[in-house]
Motif scaffolding. Structure first.
Motif, PDB file in Angstrom:
ATOM      1  N   TYR A   1      48.446  37.629  49.054  1.00  0.00           N
ATOM      2  CA  TYR A   1      48.359  37.761  47.607  1.00  0.00           C
ATOM      3  C   TYR A   1      49.660  38.363  47.086  1.00  0.00           C
ATOM      4  O   TYR A   1      50.217  39.268  47.716  1.00  0.00           O
ATOM      5  N   PRO A   2      50.161  37.903  45.939  1.00  0.00           N
ATOM      6  CA  PRO A   2      51.368  38.515  45.373  1.00  0.00           C
ATOM      7  C   PRO A   2      51.058  39.929  44.881  1.00  0.00           C
ATOM      8  O   PRO A   2      50.120  40.112  44.099  1.00  0.00           O
ATOM      9  N   PRO A   3      51.811  40.948  45.308  1.00  0.00           N
ATOM     10  CA  PRO A   3      51.475  42.340  44.966  1.00  0.00           C
ATOM     11  C   PRO A   3      52.062  42.808  43.637  1.00  0.00           C
ATOM     12  O   PRO A   3      52.565  43.926  43.528  1.00  0.00           O
ATOM     13  N   LEU A   4      52.031  41.957  42.636  1.00  0.00           N
ATOM     14  CA  LEU A   4      52.475  42.331  41.296  1.00  0.00           C
ATOM     15  C   LEU A   4      51.290  42.938  40.553  1.00  0.00           C
ATOM     16  O   LEU A   4      50.230  42.304  40.466  1.00  0.00           O
ATOM     17  N   GLN A   5      51.443  44.119  40.013  1.00  0.00           N
ATOM     18  CA  GLN A   5      50.314  44.908  39.523  1.00  0.00           C
ATOM     19  C   GLN A   5      49.446  44.155  38.519  1.00  0.00           C
ATOM     20  O   GLN A   5      48.228  44.079  38.677  1.00  0.00           O
ATOM     21  N   ASP A   6      50.031  43.610  37.464  1.00  0.00           N
ATOM     22  CA  ASP A   6      49.248  43.021  36.376  1.00  0.00           C
ATOM     23  C   ASP A   6      48.937  41.546  36.574  1.00  0.00           C
ATOM     24  O   ASP A   6      48.175  40.971  35.782  1.00  0.00           O
ATOM     25  N   LEU A   7      49.503  40.930  37.581  1.00  0.00           N
ATOM     26  CA  LEU A   7      49.367  39.484  37.733  1.00  0.00           C
ATOM     27  C   LEU A   7      47.920  39.022  37.935  1.00  0.00           C
ATOM     28  O   LEU A   7      47.547  37.962  37.411  1.00  0.00           O
ATOM     29  N   PRO A   8      47.055  39.757  38.668  1.00  0.00           N
ATOM     30  CA  PRO A   8      45.673  39.274  38.811  1.00  0.00           C
ATOM     31  C   PRO A   8      44.951  39.110  37.475  1.00  0.00           C
ATOM     32  O   PRO A   8      44.145  38.181  37.318  1.00  0.00           O
ATOM     33  N   ASP A   9      45.216  39.987  36.528  1.00  0.00           N
ATOM     34  CA  ASP A   9      44.577  39.853  35.214  1.00  0.00           C
ATOM     35  C   ASP A   9      45.047  38.590  34.521  1.00  0.00           C
ATOM     36  O   ASP A   9      44.240  37.821  33.973  1.00  0.00           O
ATOM     37  N   TRP A  10      46.352  38.343  34.532  1.00  0.00           N
ATOM     38  CA  TRP A  10      46.866  37.131  33.889  1.00  0.00           C
ATOM     39  C   TRP A  10      46.323  35.878  34.582  1.00  0.00           C
ATOM     40  O   TRP A  10      46.012  34.871  33.939  1.00  0.00           O
ATOM     41  N   SER A  11      46.204  35.950  35.907  1.00  0.00           N
ATOM     42  CA  SER A  11      45.687  34.803  36.641  1.00  0.00           C
ATOM     43  C   SER A  11      44.236  34.533  36.286  1.00  0.00           C
ATOM     44  O   SER A  11      43.826  33.373  36.103  1.00  0.00           O
ATOM     45  N   TYR A  12      43.439  35.610  36.158  1.00  0.00           N
ATOM     46  CA  TYR A  12      42.047  35.417  35.799  1.00  0.00           C
ATOM     47  C   TYR A  12      41.915  34.910  34.364  1.00  0.00           C
ATOM     48  O   TYR A  12      41.041  34.077  34.072  1.00  0.00           O
ATOM     49  N   GLN A  13      42.769  35.371  33.475  1.00  0.00           N
ATOM     50  CA  GLN A  13      42.750  34.835  32.117  1.00  0.00           C
ATOM     51  C   GLN A  13      43.074  33.344  32.118  1.00  0.00           C
ATOM     52  O   GLN A  13      42.514  32.573  31.329  1.00  0.00           O
ATOM     53  N   ALA A  14      43.971  32.934  33.003  1.00  0.00           N
ATOM     54  CA  ALA A  14      44.292  31.513  33.100  1.00  0.00           C
ATOM     55  C   ALA A  14      43.064  30.717  33.524  1.00  0.00           C
ATOM     56  O   ALA A  14      42.804  29.609  33.014  1.00  0.00           O
ATOM     57  N   ARG A  15      42.277  31.285  34.463  1.00  0.00           N
ATOM     58  CA  ARG A  15      41.057  30.577  34.860  1.00  0.00           C
ATOM     59  C   ARG A  15      40.064  30.522  33.699  1.00  0.00           C
ATOM     60  O   ARG A  15      39.418  29.492  33.471  1.00  0.00           O
ATOM     61  N   ILE A  16      39.925  31.630  32.956  1.00  0.00           N
ATOM     62  CA  ILE A  16      39.009  31.649  31.820  1.00  0.00           C
ATOM     63  C   ILE A  16      39.405  30.582  30.807  1.00  0.00           C
ATOM     64  O   ILE A  16      38.546  29.882  30.253  1.00  0.00           O
ATOM     65  N   VAL A  17      40.713  30.448  30.562  1.00  0.00           N
ATOM     66  CA  VAL A  17      41.189  29.413  29.639  1.00  0.00           C
ATOM     67  C   VAL A  17      40.713  28.040  30.101  1.00  0.00           C
ATOM     68  O   VAL A  17      40.178  27.245  29.305  1.00  0.00           O
ATOM     69  N   ASN A  18      40.896  27.744  31.377  1.00  0.00           N
ATOM     70  CA  ASN A  18      40.471  26.442  31.904  1.00  0.00           C
ATOM     71  C   ASN A  18      38.965  26.246  31.772  1.00  0.00           C
ATOM     72  O   ASN A  18      38.492  25.159  31.400  1.00  0.00           O
ATOM     73  N   GLU A  19      38.189  27.296  32.077  1.00  0.00           N
ATOM     74  CA  GLU A  19      36.730  27.174  32.038  1.00  0.00           C
ATOM     75  C   GLU A  19      36.221  27.046  30.602  1.00  0.00           C
ATOM     76  O   GLU A  19      35.301  26.259  30.321  1.00  0.00           O
ATOM     77  N   VAL A  20      36.797  27.810  29.675  1.00  0.00           N
ATOM     78  CA  VAL A  20      36.366  27.729  28.284  1.00  0.00           C
ATOM     79  C   VAL A  20      36.711  26.369  27.689  1.00  0.00           C
ATOM     80  O   VAL A  20      35.908  25.751  26.975  1.00  0.00           O
ATOM     81  N   LEU A  21      37.931  25.888  27.983  1.00  0.00           N
ATOM     82  CA  LEU A  21      38.321  24.569  27.478  1.00  0.00           C
ATOM     83  C   LEU A  21      37.444  23.465  28.057  1.00  0.00           C
ATOM     84  O   LEU A  21      37.217  22.438  27.405  1.00  0.00           O
ATOM     85  N   ALA A  22      36.939  23.692  29.290  1.00  0.00           N
ATOM     86  CA  ALA A  22      36.039  22.710  29.901  1.00  0.00           C
ATOM     87  C   ALA A  22      34.599  22.866  29.415  1.00  0.00           C
ATOM     88  O   ALA A  22      33.723  22.070  29.776  1.00  0.00           O
ATOM     89  N   GLY A  23      34.323  23.908  28.617  1.00  0.00           N
ATOM     90  CA  GLY A  23      32.983  24.122  28.081  1.00  0.00           C
ATOM     91  C   GLY A  23      31.999  24.706  29.069  1.00  0.00           C
ATOM     92  O   GLY A  23      30.782  24.546  28.904  1.00  0.00           O
ATOM     93  N   ASN A  24      32.471  25.395  30.089  1.00  0.00           N
ATOM     94  CA  ASN A  24      31.591  25.996  31.093  1.00  0.00           C
ATOM     95  C   ASN A  24      30.764  27.103  30.447  1.00  0.00           C
ATOM     96  O   ASN A  24      31.301  28.121  30.019  1.00  0.00           O
ATOM     97  N   PRO A  25      29.434  26.949  30.363  1.00  0.00           N
ATOM     98  CA  PRO A  25      28.611  27.951  29.666  1.00  0.00           C
ATOM     99  C   PRO A  25      28.638  29.321  30.327  1.00  0.00           C
ATOM    100  O   PRO A  25      28.376  30.329  29.662  1.00  0.00           O
ATOM    101  N   ALA A  26      28.928  29.388  31.624  1.00  0.00           N
ATOM    102  CA  ALA A  26      29.009  30.674  32.304  1.00  0.00           C
ATOM    103  C   ALA A  26      30.165  31.515  31.774  1.00  0.00           C
ATOM    104  O   ALA A  26      30.179  32.735  31.945  1.00  0.00           O
ATOM    105  N   PHE A  27      31.135  30.867  31.120  1.00  0.00           N
ATOM    106  CA  PHE A  27      32.283  31.578  30.577  1.00  0.00           C
ATOM    107  C   PHE A  27      32.257  31.629  29.054  1.00  0.00           C
ATOM    108  O   PHE A  27      32.671  32.637  28.462  1.00  0.00           O
ATOM    109  N   THR A  28      31.809  30.566  28.400  1.00  0.00           N
ATOM    110  CA  THR A  28      31.842  30.537  26.944  1.00  0.00           C
ATOM    111  C   THR A  28      30.910  31.571  26.325  1.00  0.00           C
ATOM    112  O   THR A  28      31.095  31.982  25.177  1.00  0.00           O
TER     113      THR A  28
END
Length: 512
Positions: free
Chosen positions: A31-58
């Motif tokens: 895993y890349p040991p950059l402190q804040d990067l996991p949060d940005w990465s998870y936000q990127a996944r949320i963006v993909n899931e929300v745009l796909a209409g995944n009810p578990a995220f929306t």
């Protein structure tokens, strides 16, 4: 060695070796040991899931319906994640941001000075793998790189902006704004100072710059109109070491990783940084004196504003942390890159280039070790936390321990001195990336906002014993060092009664 003679490691070769020494271990990290990067990465996944209409995220997340200043990087990461997966995408973005920053700075120096300045290029471009990089401030780092490109591509200092260049500048300002607002605001100060140098009190000279700023200013007003966040100004300088950490941190060339780097290694890091910061401090003071004498420079006014605000500004402004340090950072980079100092234009001596490579290698080795700790932490969270449930993520640094320590205790702690980051702080977000789950808090500066979900993270460790607070969470993940880690673990164990895995740096306990 003759200090003025070309070195075998002369620029750009020295810079290439610095980047290789710092970035090659990424190929072998779990895993890349950059402190804040996991949060940005998870936000990127949320963006993909929300745009796909995944009810578990929306149901729990929403995207901001406005041009967020950090949106360009998160959306890029979201696209990369779709193609490469979260870990490879995060590594690629990190490595790419460092290379882009180094390239942009070298181009900036050469275009603004009209010559090759090996020492300025090496020192400035070294920050591509410096403190902000390991903090995971990639939105800001890429924003600064884009701002430097804008400054590099401007017409010669004594020429008018012109319609064509104003149009190009308008595009550049929009790009920098979408990367990071502080990079955008610092760029705007430099542009205004440059125009003030040329036009003085002739308002007509400012018209092209004003017109070029209209699109990006409109985006900012749009974002503010939708209720971007809570306005506020905070100062968190409890004592002189805390102030030094904030001000000197961005300019320290070696990094440690709390809480996983051994104390001996962190003392070595602190000593290397003390020597380097002292040397850079002497250099920057001399550059400031030269700039004050040479008022012909079009950058003097803008740099002066950035440095002044950087030294006296707050630790938090509106939605962003460490705003004054980032303006200070930008001002120093511009000052260094536009200086006419003959010393900075000499070929790089062997000792300077070798020191840069060694410093980059020291940090990368510690980063590789930290990545192994992240791997262990993530695996243990996966073993303990029920799939799909929220995880309470805490560190000892934000539970009322370290800020209250006596000064003599701080002086004996190598982590009281810059520079270090906390790679375990958001590491459990990688579990969310891999198997889902709801995060109670994410950075408010991204494109994602958390809907009301009833999850509350306690501000003090004593409240970890409250069953009502623990009830919505499937597990608690705690990182830090003793004695603080043990106190937090003991308090959490009163409300979390399930399986537990712990070591010297973290503890994970299931709720039942």
């Amino acid at each position: 060695m003759n200090d003025s003679a070309p070195s075998p490691l002369d620029s750009p070769k020295a810079l290439v070796w610095v980047l290789v020494a710092a970035l090659l271990p990424f190929a072998f990290m779990a895993y890349p040991p950059l402190q804040d990067l996991p949060d940005w990465s998870y936000q990127a996944r949320i963006v993909n899931e929300v745009l796909a209409g995944n009810p578990a995220f929306t149901a729990d997340y929403a995207l901001v319906p406005a041009p967020v200043p950090n949106s360009a990087i998160i959306l890029t990461l979201a696209l990369l994640t779709r193609v490469l997966g979260p870990i490879v995408a995060a590594k690629l973005l990190a490595v790419g941001s460092a290379i882009f920053f180094a390239f942009a700075y070298v181009l900036f120096v050469r275009r603004r000075t009209g010559t090759v300045a090996p020492r300025a290029e090496l020192i400035g471009a070294y920050f591509a793998v410096g403190h902000f990089f390991w903090m995971g401030y990639l939105n800001f780092q890429i924003g600064v790189a884009a701002a430097l490109l804008v400054l590099a591509l401007l017409p010669e200092d004594d020429k008018e902006l012109g319609a064509a260049n104003a149009a190009l500048l308008a595009v550049g300002l929009v790009v920098v704004y979408l990367c990071h607002f502080l990079a955008y605001s610092a760029l705007a100060i430099c542009l205004l100072g440059r125009e003030a140098h040329r036009s003085r009190f002739d308002w007509r000279g400012y018209v092209p710059l004003a017109l070029a700023s209209v699109p990006s200013v409109a985006l900012g007003l749009w974002y503010a109109a939708v209720g971007a966040g809570r306005f506020g100004i905070w100062y968190e300088y409890q004592h002189i070491l805390n102030w030094i950490w904030y001000k000197a941190g961005p300019f320290t060339p070696v990094g440690g990783f709390y809480p996983v780097s051994p104390h001996a290694a962190q003392w070595t890091v602190a000593a290397m940084n003390a020597v380097a910061v002292a040397g850079l401090g002497v250099l920057f003071v001399s550059l400031i004196i030269n700039a004050a004498k040479n008022r012909r420079s079009p950058w003097t006014f803008g740099v002066a504003v950035l440095l002044l605000v950087g030294f006296i500004g707050p630790t938090r402004f509106f939605e962003v942390i460490r705003p004054s340090e980032r303006w200070l950072y930008f001002g120093v980079l511009v000052l260094l890159g536009t200086s006419a100092s003959p010393w900075l234009r000499r070929p790089i001596s062997g000792w300077l280039s070798a020191a840069a490579v060694v410093a980059a290698m020291v940090t990368s080795l510690l980063a590789f070790h930290a990545s192994g700790e992240i791997d262990a932490y993530v695996r243990d969270v996966e073993r303990v936390a029920p799939p799909g449930e929220a995880i309470m993520i805490l560190t000892d640094r934000h539970q009322g321990f370290r800020p209250t320590r006596a000064l003599d205790e701080r002086l004996r702690d190598p982590y009281s001195y810059p520079n270090w980051v906390d790679p375990l702080k958001f590491a459990p977000y990688w579990v969310y990336e891999k198997r889902g789950g709801l995060s109670p808090t994410i950075f408010p500066t991204g494109v994602v906002r958390v809907q009301s979900n009833g999850l509350k993270v306690p501000a003090t460790y004593e409240r970890l014993a409250d069953p009502a607070i623990a009830a919505p969470f499937g597990a608690v993940a705690i990182s830090g060092r003793d004695p603080y880690l043990s106190k937090m673990r003991d308090a959490a164990a009163q409300a979390f009664h399930g399986r537990e895995i712990s070591n010297d740096h973290f503890a994970v306990i299931a709720r039942r």
